[in-house]
Enzyme design. Sequence first.
Site, PDB file in Angstrom:
ATOM      1  N   HIS A   1       0.856  -1.181   0.000  1.00  0.00           N
ATOM      2  CA  HIS A   1       0.000   0.000   0.000  1.00  0.00           C
ATOM      3  C   HIS A   1       0.897   1.237   0.000  1.00  0.00           C
ATOM      4  CE1 HIS A   1       0.873   0.396   4.289  1.00  0.00           C
ATOM      5  NE2 HIS A   1       0.433  -0.843   4.492  1.00  0.00           N
TER       6      HIS A   1
ATOM      7  N   HIS B   1       3.927   1.754   2.201  1.00  0.00           N
ATOM      8  CA  HIS B   1       5.188   1.097   1.850  1.00  0.00           C
ATOM      9  C   HIS B   1       5.999   1.899   0.841  1.00  0.00           C
ATOM     10  CE1 HIS B   1       2.818  -2.672   2.937  1.00  0.00           C
ATOM     11  NE2 HIS B   1       3.892  -2.771   3.698  1.00  0.00           N
TER      12      HIS B   1
ATOM     13  N   LYS C   1       3.209  -1.312  18.247  1.00  0.00           N
ATOM     14  CA  LYS C   1       1.857  -1.859  18.131  1.00  0.00           C
ATOM     15  C   LYS C   1       1.386  -2.219  19.527  1.00  0.00           C
ATOM     16  CE  LYS C   1       2.552  -3.598  13.437  1.00  0.00           C
ATOM     17  NZ  LYS C   1       3.897  -3.034  13.273  1.00  0.00           N
TER      18      LYS C   1
ATOM     19  N   ARG D   1       0.030  -9.397  16.818  1.00  0.00           N
ATOM     20  CA  ARG D   1      -0.475  -9.524  15.450  1.00  0.00           C
ATOM     21  C   ARG D   1      -0.907 -10.963  15.179  1.00  0.00           C
ATOM     22  NH1 ARG D   1       3.544  -7.658  10.871  1.00  0.00           N
ATOM     23  NH2 ARG D   1       2.852  -5.624  11.571  1.00  0.00           N
TER      24      ARG D   1
ATOM     25  N   GLN E   1      15.308 -10.063  12.956  1.00  0.00           N
ATOM     26  CA  GLN E   1      15.647  -9.021  12.000  1.00  0.00           C
ATOM     27  C   GLN E   1      17.147  -8.729  12.047  1.00  0.00           C
ATOM     28  OE1 GLN E   1      12.937  -5.707  11.718  1.00  0.00           O
ATOM     29  NE2 GLN E   1      14.532  -4.323  10.982  1.00  0.00           N
TER      30      GLN E   1
ATOM     31  N   LYS F   1      -3.549   9.435  10.167  1.00  0.00           N
ATOM     32  CA  LYS F   1      -2.652   8.479   9.541  1.00  0.00           C
ATOM     33  C   LYS F   1      -2.637   8.629   8.024  1.00  0.00           C
ATOM     34  CE  LYS F   1      -1.262   3.660   9.916  1.00  0.00           C
ATOM     35  NZ  LYS F   1      -1.534   2.357  10.559  1.00  0.00           N
TER      36      LYS F   1
END
Length: 434
Positions: free
Chosen positions: A48, A51, A85, A89, A178, A234
């Site tokens: 989207h 990104h 967050k 998730r 990561q 946002k």
Amino acid sequence: MADIKTNLIEELQWRGMLHDIMPGTEDQLNKEMTTAYVGFDPTADSLHIGHMVSVMLLRHLQKAGHKPLAIVGGATGMIGDPSFKDAERQLLDNDAIQKNIAGMKGQLEKFLDFDCGENSAEILNNYDWFQDFSFIDFAREAGKHLTVNYMMGKESVKKRLATGSGISFTEFTYQLLQGWDFYHLYKTKNCRLQFGGSDQWGNIVTGTELIRRKAQGTAYAATCPLITKSDGTKFGKTESGAVWLDPEKTSPYQFYQFWLNVADDDAKRYIKIFTFIEKEEIDQLIADHDEAPHTRILQKRLAEEVTKAVHGQAELDTAIAASNILFGKNVTEQLKSLDERTLLQVFEGVMQSEISKADLEGMAEMADLLSAGTNNQLFASKGEAKRMIKGGGISINKAKLQGSELPKEVELLQDKYILAQKGKKNYCLIKVVD
């Protein structure tokens, strides 16, 4: 070796695309062609516009003569990044992730050059190096090099703990995963730099620390600011949800309209971030816009550039034509060319009614059509419709009515719609049903 064509950091700074940068990063980029990566979480089968900042970073990197890597998190997507967050998730299975990766890969290929020699872009999936990596090996190879104290110090972890909901061991280990990505790419691709959003800083520097401790190497980090609207809401969200790059999720017309309708202050920032227009031209566009804001010069150019980059010239032309239909003149042919989906999107929110094909065939006058149908409030009565027709204030399918008789065969848009217009701004989209 690929030529270093421009100072990448200076380019990102004037465009407002730089938030944090590790010391030495600019010197490394100016010294030699540098391999750098950005990670993409495969939580959907399309990117989207949120990104797109990361995608533009990779394009700027490649334009400057460096080598971009796009890392799709096939493995880390199974875990979920806890960064800023409030809740855990939902985890995806491998089939869903592979479907999402395929969709994202096709979109990334529109922006990056994968066949330009030494600095050709590459797309990699971190599942490829994690799938045979056992938990014991991971604990020994990655876990022993970073302390729990170090990991607890990350803002993303602190924020989750502060909410009272806590953080699972699964998400707590995300920064190690990561970090291992960066270490793996450093060892196998000589990757020296990771880019990401400002909320990724903690995860990125975990990678540089792992490289320092495990490989006695030096790696670098840089982040871009998280993009918001000028009113603080946002970026990239509309009433109907996210603005996707996939035309099936967000049509080119809706995509074009999103950029066309951004606020003036946002347009001034976005045109630097989401286009490759040079500084001098952008400065002139902003000056021209400030002279006559009502013409929306800036928004139009922004919408054109981004829509063309994502969807191509043909879809841009269609989106512009569709956008001109509501208020344009002599646009009957453009109206006829719209597919049903775009037609309904253009006239979303206008009055809509239905009549049967049998009723239509039994009508003799235009006034009958204009005053008929369910929920048709375009005219208070058939008499008002007749007066407006006589006064020349009615159009059918954007063509001015020349007479009061209804043709034996009324041309239907997409074989089922008639667009009636009263004056300049009042419409009724009449659907003809069997």
